[in-house]
Design an enzyme around this catalytic site. Structure first.
Site, PDB file in Angstrom:
ATOM      1  N   HIS A 173      42.064  43.231  32.649  1.00 54.87           N
ATOM      2  CA  HIS A 173      42.854  44.311  33.235  1.00 54.87           C
ATOM      3  C   HIS A 173      43.676  43.750  34.384  1.00 54.87           C
ATOM      4  CE1 HIS A 173      44.126  48.112  34.849  1.00 54.87           C
ATOM      5  NE2 HIS A 173      43.615  47.802  36.013  1.00 54.87           N
TER       6      HIS A 173
ATOM      7  N   HIS B 187      54.562  35.068  29.587  1.00 52.34           N
ATOM      8  CA  HIS B 187      54.096  33.978  28.720  1.00 52.34           C
ATOM      9  C   HIS B 187      52.727  33.465  29.160  1.00 52.34           C
ATOM     10  CE1 HIS B 187      57.591  34.058  26.218  1.00 52.34           C
ATOM     11  NE2 HIS B 187      58.324  34.185  27.312  1.00 52.34           N
TER      12      HIS B 187
ATOM     13  N   GLU C 272      30.079  51.792  36.929  1.00 49.16           N
ATOM     14  CA  GLU C 272      29.891  50.930  38.111  1.00 49.16           C
ATOM     15  C   GLU C 272      29.316  51.635  39.346  1.00 49.16           C
ATOM     16  OE1 GLU C 272      33.510  48.648  38.808  1.00 49.16           O
ATOM     17  OE2 GLU C 272      33.952  48.642  36.675  1.00 49.16           O
TER      18      GLU C 272
ATOM     19  N   HIS D 122      46.350  56.754  41.022  1.00 47.62           N
ATOM     20  CA  HIS D 122      46.427  56.709  42.487  1.00 47.62           C
ATOM     21  C   HIS D 122      46.901  58.036  43.064  1.00 47.62           C
ATOM     22  CE1 HIS D 122      46.563  52.507  41.199  1.00 47.62           C
ATOM     23  NE2 HIS D 122      45.856  52.305  42.287  1.00 47.62           N
TER      24      HIS D 122
ATOM     25  N   ARG E 227      43.807  52.799  53.522  1.00 53.96           N
ATOM     26  CA  ARG E 227      42.878  52.029  52.685  1.00 53.96           C
ATOM     27  C   ARG E 227      42.735  50.606  53.210  1.00 53.96           C
ATOM     28  NH1 ARG E 227      42.669  55.023  47.633  1.00 53.96           N
ATOM     29  NH2 ARG E 227      42.273  57.059  48.513  1.00 53.96           N
ATOM     30  N   CYS E 228      41.504  50.217  53.407  1.00 46.43           N
ATOM     31  CA  CYS E 228      41.250  48.855  53.867  1.00 46.43           C
ATOM     32  C   CYS E 228      40.330  48.142  52.889  1.00 46.43           C
ATOM     33  CB  CYS E 228      40.602  48.862  55.247  1.00 46.43           C
ATOM     34  SG  CYS E 228      41.684  49.530  56.502  1.00 46.43           S
TER      35      CYS E 228
ATOM     36  N   ASP F 247      49.136  33.478  27.239  1.00 43.56           N
ATOM     37  CA  ASP F 247      48.372  32.228  27.217  1.00 43.56           C
ATOM     38  C   ASP F 247      46.919  32.416  27.680  1.00 43.56           C
ATOM     39  OD1 ASP F 247      48.451  29.488  26.556  1.00 43.56           O
ATOM     40  OD2 ASP F 247      48.565  28.941  28.674  1.00 43.56           O
TER      41      ASP F 247
END
Length: 669
Positions: A551, A562, A394, A605, A425-426, A566
């Protein structure tokens, strides 16, 4: 605490209610000793006072603090956090006394947990806490602030009966039903802080409508007891529209950032006091009308296509185990296949190339050449590391939502509309102002370019409709689900074009599915139904041999497992390493899951590099509850924010761990 270090992993970070702001979850136990450590509230009150500004100090209320904490490692999961109230209240008393001595006349306690589904025992804790604080609070005006939803009648009754409290702050944007409770019972002589200006969105307030609401409330609570306010803190919106030089005037006239919201609050308060700024109200009414009638907002074709979705369930034709068999024949992957989540480190050089292209300083030809070189580097590295399913890294993307929004119609972008996500972080959410459609393919060129560089499967990478919705400022003139269905149709076009271009594995990220969950259980089923349906719309038309991944990150999935099943994705990768294996407990409790699953094997992170042994140990824990043939091995999130010096050894250890276990499993057989 926030980042971890070589010997200690970072503490869990989780969403602040249903916003995109994160907080670090306190870890408490029966032996915890609280002490008055940070004097920030008092120091900042004094600093402002020295400058001639008398402020209202804001503290997280003691009950919400405890309810939003969790039992520390080694503490019984059933430990009652509220049993710590007697230990924490003395610290609050110290802070209150110090603020009082410094000259504070008002103190605000945020108790937003009052809007959640609380039981009688939890509500009783509020009553007990403020009764205990009552004598310390005497002589002060005390505001209890709630936000993000309406209060149940039980919570409202608890709130208005709290001892030592003079004022109640209520969110009247997301909590419209609360107005009925105020009408039936509001305590005489108390203040109502009426949150009529939306603190969580960027739309200009409908001043005429708000004034009507305020006048109705004034008749109930009394002229001197009504305070005009925002629905919540302005942390969750952008700072100042003045900084937006590139938005056109029409769209700009529909917006209000934090600075403009303060002006709106003041204009409403003045109007209420009989000093209405007629010109300001008139220009606001004009802007409201222009937004309703603008041809830029409505696209008939999109409206029709979205309306036509209502009848169908949009499921793939065959079940997941048959699809996985068909995919395995085509992809021929080893057991415990390795992959990454999508992004690779964004170097300074790479950011410079994107910036210069945006500013027209380099030609498109040079830009494409630079990005292709970067993709080649990422593909070569993954082949060298022997990863099974590759990504293109990316390099062409600034942000997983903005990148798509810039290529869809119905979106506008700010230059400086930053909103804090956590720490430093913004994020800069796009603005969805109109009907959404996809004029042309968005990712096909880059994905097919990357696939042409390798014989291994290359994942197409898309952001799912629910995440695009939840990470944007969304139009407030139609239900959220209608906007979501429109985005789903646009992503569906892209998925089908990727498949035509020969991409056999397509990942549709729904990182933010869980965070859109309403705060009240009674509203969960409806949200999950349309959110999961939107995801299925995007890929219901692909062949069995096309493998659909999704993800998700930073979420407590246990209550929505559930719905995740689905979604009917072929493979789901999940941020797991920081949530302390909470996720795996779902499978331990016997949830049957037949699709591929990749719980993250290390936390991206944090800069620490996990050893092969540590990762192998993690995979073994997973194998204890998951079938060998469905488990994938991957980091827990994209690698965009890391450096190559961290990424290479970490991925190397990850692949080594997978190979080690393949060998062990083969010899065990």
């Amino acid at each position: 605490m926030a980042r971890g270090n070589a010997s200690v992993p970072a503490m869990e970070m989780t969403k602040w209610f249903d916003t995109n702001y994160h907080f670090i979850v306190p870890e408490l136990g029966p032996d915890v000793r609280f002490s008055y450590a940070s004097h920030k509230a008092v120091d900042e009150y004094k600093e402002a006072k020295a400058l001639g500004v008398n402020t209202v100090p804001v503290l997280v209320g003691p009950v919400s603090y405890l309810l939003l904490s969790k039992p520390a490692k080694g503490v019984e999961k059933t430990f009652s956090l509220l049993s710590l109230l007697p230990k924490i209240l003395p610290i609050y008393k110290e802070v209150i006394s110090e603020l009082k001595a410094a000259g504070a006349s008002w103190i605000q306690f945020d108790e937003p947990t009052l809007v959640l589904d609380l039981d009688a025992h939890q509500l009783q804790a509020f009553t007990a806490a403020y009764a205990d604080l009552e004598s310390t609070l005497s002589g002060l005006n005390v505001l209890i602030e709630t936000y993000f939803a309406d209060l149940s009648s039980g919570a409202y009754k608890t709130l208005i009966e709290l001892k030592g409290v003079t004022a109640y702050g209520l969110d009247l944007v997301r909590g419209t039903k609360t107005i009925d409770l105020i009408k039936t019972n509001f305590p005489k002589g108390k203040f109502l802080f009426a949150g009529v200006v939306d603190g969580r969105n960027i739309w200009a307030n409908d001043l005429a409508s708000s004034l009507g609401t305020l006048q109705a409330l004034e008749a109930i609570v009394g002229k001197d007891n009504l305070v005009v306010s925002t629905s919540c803190s302005l942390l969750h919106t952008a700072v100042d529209l003045v900084n937006e030089t590139k938005l056109d005037d029409e769209i700009k006239s529909w917006l209000a950032f934090a600075a403009q919201k303060v002006v709106e609050v003041n204009a409403l308060a003045k109007a209420l006091a009989g000093q209405k700024d007629e010109a300001f109200f008139a220009s606001n009414a004009t802007a409201q009308a222009s937004r309703k009638s603008s041809p830029r907002v409505t696209n008939e074709a999109v409206q029709k296509a979205a309306a036509a979705l209502k009848g169908s369930d949009h499921r793939r034709a065959t079940n997941v185990s048959a699809r996985l068999d068909a995919q395995q024949k085509k992809l021929n992957l080893p057991i415990l296949p390795t992959t990454t989540i999508g992004s690779f480190p964004q170097t300074l050089e790479l950011r410079r190339v994107r910036r210069e292209f945006k500013a027209n300083k380099i030609s498109e030809e040079n830009y494409v050449k630079a990005i292709k070189e970067e993709i080649k580097k990422v593909v070569d590295l993954q082949e060298e590391l022997d990863i099974d399913v590759l990504v293109h890294g990316e390099p062409e993307r600034n942000d997983m939502v903005e990148y798509f929004g810039e290529q869809l119609s119905g979106f506008a972008f700010t230059v400086n509309g930053w909103v804090q996500s956590y720490g430093s972080r913004c994020v800069k959410p796009p603005i969805i102002y109109g009907d959404v459609s996809r004029p042309k393919p968005m990712t096909v060129f880059w994905s097919s370019t990357a696939q042409s560089m390798t014989s291994r499967p290359m994942k197409g990478m898309l952001t799912g409709p629910v995440t695009i919705l939840n990470w944007s400022f969304v139009r407030n003139d139609q239900p959220r689900f209608e906007t979501c269905y429109q985005i789903a149709l646009a992503i569906k076009d892209e998925v089908e074009d990727l498949e035509k271009a020969g991409i056999n594995v397509i990942q549709i990220d729904e990182a933010a599915l869980r965070e859109g969950l309403p705060l009240r259980k009674s509203e969960h089923a409806f949200y999950l139904k349309w959110a999961v349906h939107s995801f299925r719309i995007t890929n219901c038309g692909v062949k069995d041999t096309t493998q659909i991944h999704t993800h998700m990150c930073y979420s407590n999935f246990n209550d929505i497992m559930h719905s995740i099943i689905d979604m009917d994705a072929d493979v789901i990768t999940i941020e797991n390493s920081r949530s302390d294996e909470k996720l795996l407990s779902v499978f331990r409790e016997g949830v049957k899951y037949g699709a591929g699953i990749g719980p993250g094997v290390y936390d991206i992170h944090s800069p620490r590099i996990p050893s092969t042994e540590e990762i192998a140990d993690r995979i073994n824990k997973m194998l204890a509850v998951l079938e060998t043939n469905i488990l994938w091995v991957n980091p827990d999130c994209g690698l965009k924010t890391r450096k190559y010096a961290e990424v290479k050894p970490a991925l190397n250890n990850m692949v080594a761990a997978a190979k080690l276990l393949r060998t062990q499993l083969a010899s065990a057989k």
